[in-house]
Design a protein around this motif. Sequence first.
Motif, PDB file in Angstrom:
ATOM      1  N   HIS A   1      -6.836  13.385  -1.285  1.00  0.00           N
ATOM      2  CA  HIS A   1      -8.238  13.253  -0.901  1.00  0.00           C
ATOM      3  C   HIS A   1      -8.522  13.976   0.408  1.00  0.00           C
ATOM      4  N   LEU A   2      -9.780  14.342   0.572  1.00  0.00           N
ATOM      5  CA  LEU A   2     -10.255  14.892   1.830  1.00  0.00           C
ATOM      6  C   LEU A   2     -10.611  13.757   2.784  1.00  0.00           C
ATOM      7  N   ASN A   3     -10.956  14.121   4.011  1.00  0.00           N
ATOM      8  CA  ASN A   3     -11.251  13.129   5.034  1.00  0.00           C
ATOM      9  C   ASN A   3     -12.462  12.268   4.676  1.00  0.00           C
ATOM     10  N   ASP A   4     -13.396  12.817   3.894  1.00  0.00           N
ATOM     11  CA  ASP A   4     -14.575  12.049   3.496  1.00  0.00           C
ATOM     12  C   ASP A   4     -14.346  11.256   2.218  1.00  0.00           C
TER      13      ASP A   4
ATOM     14  N   VAL B   1      -7.923  17.969   4.704  1.00  0.00           N
ATOM     15  CA  VAL B   1      -7.045  17.170   3.849  1.00  0.00           C
ATOM     16  C   VAL B   1      -6.612  15.938   4.631  1.00  0.00           C
ATOM     17  N   SER B   2      -6.733  14.748   4.005  1.00  0.00           N
ATOM     18  CA  SER B   2      -6.531  13.533   4.787  1.00  0.00           C
ATOM     19  C   SER B   2      -5.439  12.608   4.265  1.00  0.00           C
ATOM     20  N   TYR B   3      -5.471  12.201   2.997  1.00  0.00           N
ATOM     21  CA  TYR B   3      -4.511  11.204   2.535  1.00  0.00           C
ATOM     22  C   TYR B   3      -4.233  11.362   1.044  1.00  0.00           C
ATOM     23  N   ALA B   4      -3.163  10.714   0.600  1.00  0.00           N
ATOM     24  CA  ALA B   4      -2.764  10.829  -0.795  1.00  0.00           C
ATOM     25  C   ALA B   4      -2.125   9.533  -1.268  1.00  0.00           C
ATOM     26  N   ARG B   5      -2.182   9.309  -2.562  1.00  0.00           N
ATOM     27  CA  ARG B   5      -1.392   8.271  -3.216  1.00  0.00           C
ATOM     28  C   ARG B   5      -0.321   8.970  -4.041  1.00  0.00           C
ATOM     29  N   LYS B   6       0.896   8.431  -4.027  1.00  0.00           N
ATOM     30  CA  LYS B   6       2.009   9.110  -4.683  1.00  0.00           C
ATOM     31  C   LYS B   6       2.798   8.136  -5.557  1.00  0.00           C
TER      32      LYS B   6
ATOM     33  N   PRO C   1      10.683  15.276   2.834  1.00  0.00           N
ATOM     34  CA  PRO C   1       9.981  13.996   2.897  1.00  0.00           C
ATOM     35  C   PRO C   1       8.822  13.982   1.911  1.00  0.00           C
ATOM     36  N   VAL C   2       8.649  12.879   1.204  1.00  0.00           N
ATOM     37  CA  VAL C   2       7.571  12.809   0.218  1.00  0.00           C
ATOM     38  C   VAL C   2       6.485  11.837   0.628  1.00  0.00           C
ATOM     39  N   SER C   3       6.670  11.146   1.763  1.00  0.00           N
ATOM     40  CA  SER C   3       5.691  10.129   2.139  1.00  0.00           C
ATOM     41  C   SER C   3       4.533  10.701   2.941  1.00  0.00           C
ATOM     42  N   GLY C   4       4.686  11.893   3.493  1.00  0.00           N
ATOM     43  CA  GLY C   4       3.629  12.473   4.299  1.00  0.00           C
ATOM     44  C   GLY C   4       2.817  13.488   3.523  1.00  0.00           C
ATOM     45  N   LEU C   5       1.875  14.117   4.230  1.00  0.00           N
ATOM     46  CA  LEU C   5       1.077  15.182   3.629  1.00  0.00           C
ATOM     47  C   LEU C   5       1.338  16.462   4.401  1.00  0.00           C
TER      48      LEU C   5
END
Length: 237
Positions: A207-210, A171-176, A76-80
């Motif tokens: 990105h990190l959570n902050d 680690v919180s979120y990403a754009r792909k 899966p590529v949509s998650g982290l």
Amino acid sequence: MLNKHEIIYRDLTQKIVHGIYQKGDLIPSENELCELYGGSRETIRKAVKDLNENGFVQTIRGKGSIVLDLERFVFPVSGLTSYKELDASLHMHSATRVIGISDTLVPAAKFEFATELDLAATYIERVRVVHDEPIVVDRDYLLKDVVTAVPLAAAQNSLYEYVEHDLGLEVSYARKIITVEQPDTEVQDLLELTGNEPVVIVRSEVHLNDTTLFQFTESLHRIDKFKFTDFARRHVQ
């Protein structure tokens, strides 16, 4: 450390992935899960809600939670999810070869979302091998103003485990962005490509959570081993 509902969620996903609960089955009721895991109703509901949100089950009022088709869980590529976590959850028994670790600048031209030039980073290049076949080349750029150095052991094991457990970051979120391109000669050699096969490239800004940007990554997949799947659930406002 995982909380109780996360532990229950992970155990239930394992049972679904490995066919203990199969497509079309109802997972145990709330009462049965409370007894099985020794958790409160609220804890069980949180775990089942996560199963529902992530596409493992469909919860139907008055009936229960039905296991959904899990063929989508192939890279899966949509998650982290780190590669180590994916390997453990799918029992791929893969291996990681570290090609090199060096200091560099992020090649902004590769990443459409890179708005700053000359970002100093630690560059890590790795090859993922499954059943003695190289299937993915991972190229990671960890920004030095956040992660000053990366030990070889962390690159061989898990970068996210190092960042989260050793450095205490979240680690919180990403754009792909996903593209299909012709690989360079190094990638052709690393993936043992014999012709002019393209590769699937997943480029991420993490990105990190902050909201601090800390990583750019480029995963180059053999096209014959890549399957893009996702699960979307509609949320009515």
